[in-house]
Design a protein around this motif. Sequence first.
Motif, PDB file in Angstrom:
ATOM      1  N   UNK A 134       3.508   6.379   1.701  1.00  0.00           N
ATOM      2  CA  UNK A 134       4.061   6.520   0.353  1.00  0.00           C
ATOM      3  C   UNK A 134       5.460   5.913   0.270  1.00  0.00           C
ATOM      4  N   UNK A 135       6.282   6.193   1.280  1.00  0.00           N
ATOM      5  CA  UNK A 135       7.667   5.727   1.268  1.00  0.00           C
ATOM      6  C   UNK A 135       7.793   4.246   1.599  1.00  0.00           C
ATOM      7  N   UNK A 136       6.853   3.722   2.398  1.00  0.00           N
ATOM      8  CA  UNK A 136       6.908   2.312   2.810  1.00  0.00           C
ATOM      9  C   UNK A 136       5.550   1.653   2.595  1.00  0.00           C
ATOM     10  N   UNK A 137       5.187   1.400   1.328  1.00  0.00           N
ATOM     11  CA  UNK A 137       3.902   0.754   1.057  1.00  0.00           C
ATOM     12  C   UNK A 137       3.800  -0.588   1.786  1.00  0.00           C
ATOM     13  N   UNK A 138       2.676  -0.816   2.400  1.00  0.00           N
ATOM     14  CA  UNK A 138       2.486  -2.064   3.126  1.00  0.00           C
ATOM     15  C   UNK A 138       2.828  -1.983   4.595  1.00  0.00           C
ATOM     16  N   UNK A 139       3.453  -0.880   5.009  1.00  0.00           N
ATOM     17  CA  UNK A 139       3.770  -0.711   6.430  1.00  0.00           C
ATOM     18  C   UNK A 139       2.479  -0.653   7.241  1.00  0.00           C
TER      19      UNK A 139
END
Length: 204
Positions: A134-139
């Motif tokens: 949620x905090x780092x989309x695409x991680x």
Amino acid sequence: MTRLTTIQGSALPLPIDNLDTDQIMPKQFLRVIDKAGLADGLLYDLRFDESGEPRAECVLNQRAYASARILIGGANFGCGSSREHAVWGLQQYGFQAVIAPSFAEIFYSNAMNNRLLLVPLARDAIDALTRSAIESPGASLSIDLDQQTVSSASGERYAYTICARHKRMVIEGMDTVDLTLDSLAAIEAFEQSHFVRHPWARVM
């Protein structure tokens, strides 16, 4: 079939407990006679409103998660009916693995038989991975199928359990027929020894 040892890609967070197969693949999409087109029906009622318009708030409609290959779900994922279409739809949509605290038993077997990897992790690990997604989309997440580990981009690493049979099926792309054929020599040897001991049992 190519040997599959690593699944790597971004993760889509869908922390909904008891997400059943009727939600994953609604009944109106079960009328096809083959597997084609099931991606359109995946989680349809979550993705679209009553008029068929995409719901902007749905994570599956957000550009940041468009190429996600791993789904992070809630507990008892895949409960409900035994429809195999739910597995096929997840795969057609692009998911190669689902990580969740627990899975419904029939859905688990259907998924493993179709090479959709299901990874059970403790709730605290799921919560951490969900927050990260949620905090780092695409991680990126990386699943090592040989070592049975999930590694996050920030360095966390979690071990998961899987039985030897299902592990082999997912890695080598085998189904239950393949497993049976792989044991054909042993089956035939047992058959011959059985009829030597019990010749009256052979049907002529």
